[in-house]
Design a protein around this motif. Structure first.
Motif, mmCIF file in Angstrom:
data_model
loop_
_atom_site.group_PDB
_atom_site.id
_atom_site.type_symbol
_atom_site.label_atom_id
_atom_site.label_comp_id
_atom_site.label_asym_id
_atom_site.label_seq_id
_atom_site.Cartn_x
_atom_site.Cartn_y
_atom_site.Cartn_z
ATOM 1 N N MET A 241 9.006 -2.360 10.171
ATOM 2 C CA MET A 241 7.661 -2.629 10.673
ATOM 3 C C MET A 241 6.835 -3.291 9.579
ATOM 4 S SD MET A 241 5.716 1.081 10.670
ATOM 5 C CE MET A 241 4.383 0.357 11.607
ATOM 6 N N VAL A 242 5.726 -3.915 9.973
ATOM 7 C CA VAL A 242 4.769 -4.464 9.005
ATOM 8 C C VAL A 242 3.387 -3.903 9.327
ATOM 9 C CG1 VAL A 242 5.994 -6.602 8.477
ATOM 10 C CG2 VAL A 242 4.448 -6.527 10.429
ATOM 11 N N LYS A 243 2.579 -3.753 8.298
ATOM 12 C CA LYS A 243 1.230 -3.230 8.455
ATOM 13 C C LYS A 243 0.275 -4.012 7.569
ATOM 14 C CE LYS A 243 -2.295 -0.672 9.384
ATOM 15 N NZ LYS A 243 -2.999 -0.901 10.664
ATOM 16 N N ILE A 244 -0.790 -4.567 8.164
ATOM 17 C CA ILE A 244 -1.852 -5.208 7.386
ATOM 18 C C ILE A 244 -2.810 -4.115 6.921
ATOM 19 C CG2 ILE A 244 -3.719 -6.904 7.400
ATOM 20 C CD1 ILE A 244 -0.997 -8.179 7.804
ATOM 21 N N LYS A 245 -2.908 -3.912 5.617
ATOM 22 C CA LYS A 245 -3.811 -2.869 5.108
ATOM 23 C C LYS A 245 -5.259 -3.327 5.135
ATOM 24 C CE LYS A 245 -3.245 0.003 1.853
ATOM 25 N NZ LYS A 245 -3.061 0.664 0.532
ATOM 26 N N ARG A 246 -5.488 -4.548 4.631
ATOM 27 C CA ARG A 246 -6.842 -5.097 4.661
ATOM 28 C C ARG A 246 -6.761 -6.594 4.419
ATOM 29 N NH1 ARG A 246 -10.339 -4.917 -0.523
ATOM 30 N NH2 ARG A 246 -8.842 -5.114 -2.219
ATOM 31 N N TYR A 247 -7.875 -7.268 4.686
ATOM 32 C CA TYR A 247 -7.917 -8.709 4.443
ATOM 33 C C TYR A 247 -9.335 -9.093 4.066
ATOM 34 C CZ TYR A 247 -9.951 -9.211 9.124
ATOM 35 O OH TYR A 247 -10.762 -9.110 10.220
ATOM 36 N N TYR A 248 -9.470 -10.193 3.324
ATOM 37 C CA TYR A 248 -10.775 -10.620 2.837
ATOM 38 C C TYR A 248 -10.702 -12.095 2.444
ATOM 39 C CZ TYR A 248 -8.209 -9.225 -1.363
ATOM 40 O OH TYR A 248 -7.236 -9.058 -2.324
ATOM 41 N N LYS A 249 -11.872 -12.719 2.406
ATOM 42 C CA LYS A 249 -11.948 -14.136 2.044
ATOM 43 C C LYS A 249 -11.492 -14.321 0.609
ATOM 44 C CE LYS A 249 -15.143 -18.078 1.844
ATOM 45 N NZ LYS A 249 -14.159 -18.964 2.500
ATOM 46 N N HIS A 250 -10.667 -15.324 0.393
ATOM 47 C CA HIS A 250 -10.157 -15.612 -0.947
ATOM 48 C C HIS A 250 -10.067 -17.122 -1.126
ATOM 49 C CE1 HIS A 250 -7.943 -15.115 -4.671
ATOM 50 N NE2 HIS A 250 -7.000 -15.919 -4.213
ATOM 51 N N LYS A 251 -10.883 -17.639 -2.023
ATOM 52 C CA LYS A 251 -10.982 -19.077 -2.252
ATOM 53 C C LYS A 251 -11.272 -19.778 -0.929
ATOM 54 C CE LYS A 251 -8.080 -18.953 -6.395
ATOM 55 N NZ LYS A 251 -6.867 -19.429 -7.064
ATOM 56 N N SER A 252 -10.426 -20.711 -0.515
ATOM 57 C CA SER A 252 -10.701 -21.448 0.719
ATOM 58 C C SER A 252 -9.993 -20.846 1.932
ATOM 59 C CB SER A 252 -10.265 -22.918 0.563
ATOM 60 O OG SER A 252 -8.876 -23.005 0.299
ATOM 61 N N GLY A 253 -9.332 -19.707 1.740
ATOM 62 C CA GLY A 253 -8.595 -19.092 2.839
ATOM 63 C C GLY A 253 -8.848 -17.597 2.924
ATOM 64 N N THR A 254 -7.828 -16.866 3.345
ATOM 65 C CA THR A 254 -7.920 -15.420 3.521
ATOM 66 C C THR A 254 -6.734 -14.756 2.844
ATOM 67 O OG1 THR A 254 -9.005 -15.708 5.664
ATOM 68 C CG2 THR A 254 -8.084 -13.539 5.187
ATOM 69 N N ARG A 255 -7.010 -13.676 2.109
ATOM 70 C CA ARG A 255 -5.943 -12.910 1.468
ATOM 71 C C ARG A 255 -5.674 -11.652 2.296
ATOM 72 N NH1 ARG A 255 -5.527 -12.206 -4.849
ATOM 73 N NH2 ARG A 255 -4.474 -14.208 -4.444
ATOM 74 N N PHE A 256 -4.397 -11.467 2.629
ATOM 75 C CA PHE A 256 -3.963 -10.294 3.379
ATOM 76 C C PHE A 256 -3.145 -9.387 2.470
ATOM 77 C CE2 PHE A 256 -4.882 -13.358 6.623
ATOM 78 C CZ PHE A 256 -5.362 -12.612 7.698
ATOM 79 N N GLU A 257 -3.492 -8.108 2.456
ATOM 80 C CA GLU A 257 -2.672 -7.117 1.770
ATOM 81 C C GLU A 257 -1.823 -6.434 2.834
ATOM 82 O OE1 GLU A 257 -5.100 -4.524 -0.530
ATOM 83 O OE2 GLU A 257 -5.769 -6.108 -1.896
#
Length: 439
Positions: A241-257
């Motif tokens: 399985m995969v789980k997105i813990k959190r995400y936030y704006k990073h530079k010109s895109g989005t960073r997903f943990e």
């Protein structure tokens, strides 16, 4: 290399072909006929494990793998000269019966030759790396298929991995992505790993690298096809399985943990157990826990408003008592000095703030706590500007030369500890007389 062809091997027999001192250090650099140790690449960390010398079917010397370097398409294994003492037992069918010339041989005495060695892979580390990396390809393919958003970067960390994606995303988009990715895992899609043949053309998610060496391709049917030199699983079901813990704006895109595989399972099991304890604590079910917490928030706000009202009323009454009994000096300055026994500090702070803002006033509070007095001198900035002879910090410092008083402050505020009960009344009387006596 066998780390591609035999990536499921946990142990591997091979022969040593070169042994040298590494970079003038206490480490050794070993090269073998073949290896199952992946040197890292494509964002995936290198393998960990041990290398052992084998004699008569037994491990004679066991060394920890410190680093792996790829130099001119040759894999260099860096090990410590110190042997690792371990009680780990290795299955006899994994060990060659080939013999070393002497049972006493050790790596620091070897130059090269047909020395039989056993590679022991840290399998938990390997499978975790493959799950995180293959999980990234799955997520990247889902991002591209659902939103035409390409991957910009990857970092597989010890606890959580980071995936940088073009564009911005809403909560609903992320939920859709996460559900879709886990649905693809449940489909048990075969994952292809192969070397691109010379002259073949292939349409990939990202442009192919310009290189004279082999280009390895990872392909997940209908989801992703891309060049990658990492190690990957053979089927999406192995990602678990995969789980997105959190995400936030990073530079010109989005960073997903994100988490994949065992990391994701462990994370969600832990959260589920915590959630169960919350449900039990508030005697609520999954469907009404939010409503229960909202009711608690409303009650908390109500209690806060009641407490604030009662505090305000108490302060008003205490202010009336203090101000009505306070004496003023010839310049119109009121002086209030009071001694307390284990009073609540937060209350005295609030009372003092209201008093000093009520007009021209100097306030001295002494609050006894565990045999010591907490001393506070206070006046408003307006009071200090009108009565320029007042300097509470300077006064505090001068008193510290005569009494067991520690602390300091500014013209309008000073505080500290009177480290005794003796002569506290004398100190307070002296301060009172000092300001009341001003003509």
């Amino acid at each position: 290399m066998s780390y591609y062809e035999n990536k499921w091997f946990k142990n591997f027999k091979t022969k040593l072909v070169a042994c040298n001192t590494y970079d003038n250090s206490e480490l050794l650099e070993l090269e073998f006929e073949d290896t199952i140790f992946f040197p890292g690449g494509g964002g995936q960390p290198m393998d960990r494990g041990f290398i052992s010398l084998v004699s008569g079917g037994e491990v004679k010397h066991r060394y920890k793998l410190e680093d792996i370097r790829e130099v001119d398409n040759r894999i260099k294994h860096i090990v410590s000269r110190d042997q690792v003492l371990s009680s780990d037992k290795i299955s006899s069918d994994k060990i060659s019966s080939d013999k070393i010339s002497s049972d006493e041989v050790s790596l620091d005495k070897i130059s090269s030759g047909d020395i039989v060695c056993l590679m022991e892979l840290d399998w938990d580390h390997r499978i975790d790396g493959m799950q995180q990396h293959t999980g990234q390809h799955l997520l990247s393919g889902c991002f591209y298929k659902l939103f035409k958003a390409n991957t910009k970067g990857l970092h597989i960390g010890k606890d959580v991995s980071q995936l940088d994606i073009d564009g911005e995303f809403t909560d609903e988009m992320v939920k859709k992505l996460e559900d879709y990715a886990n649905d693809q895992i449940s489909r048990a899609i075969n994952i292809k790993n192969y070397v691109l043949k010379e002259g073949d053309s292939l349409e990939t998610r990202r442009p192919l690298p310009s290189t004279d060496g082999d280009i390895r391709i990872l392909e997940i049917e209908d989801l992703d096809i891309n060049a990658c030199c990492g190690l990957h699983l053979d089927n999406t079901r192995d990602i678990t399985m995969v789980k997105i813990k959190r995400y936030y704006k990073h530079k010109s895109g989005t960073r997903f943990e994100y988490l994949a595989g065992k990391r994701a399972v462990d994370y969600l099991l832990k959260r589920d157990r915590i959630f169960d304890s919350v449900l039990n604590k508030y005697s609520a079910g999954e469907d009404n826990i939010i409503k229960s917490l909202e009711n608690i928030e409303k009650k908390k706000d109500d209690y806060y408003n009641r407490s604030a009202y009662l505090l305000n009323e108490l302060i008003k009454k205490d202010m009336e008592i203090y101000l009505s009994s306070a004496k003023s000096n010839a310049k119109g300055l009121k002086v209030i000095i009071s001694k307390f026994d284990n009073e609540e500090t937060w209350y005295l702070d609030s009372l003092a703030k209201h008093l000093v803002e009520s007009g021209p006033l100097v306030l001295i509070f002494a609050n006894k706590k565990q045999g010591k007095y907490m001393i506070n001198f206070m006046a408003s900035k307006t009071t200090i500007s009108e009565h320029t002879y007042i300097d509470l910090g300077k006064l505090f410092k001068s008193l510290a030369n005569e009494y067991p008083l520690k602390g300091g402050g500014s013209k309008f505020s000073a505080s500290g500890v009177y480290d005794s009960e003796k002569n506290i009344d004398i100190l307070l009387d002296n301060v009172y007389d000092l300001y009341i006596g001003v003509l």
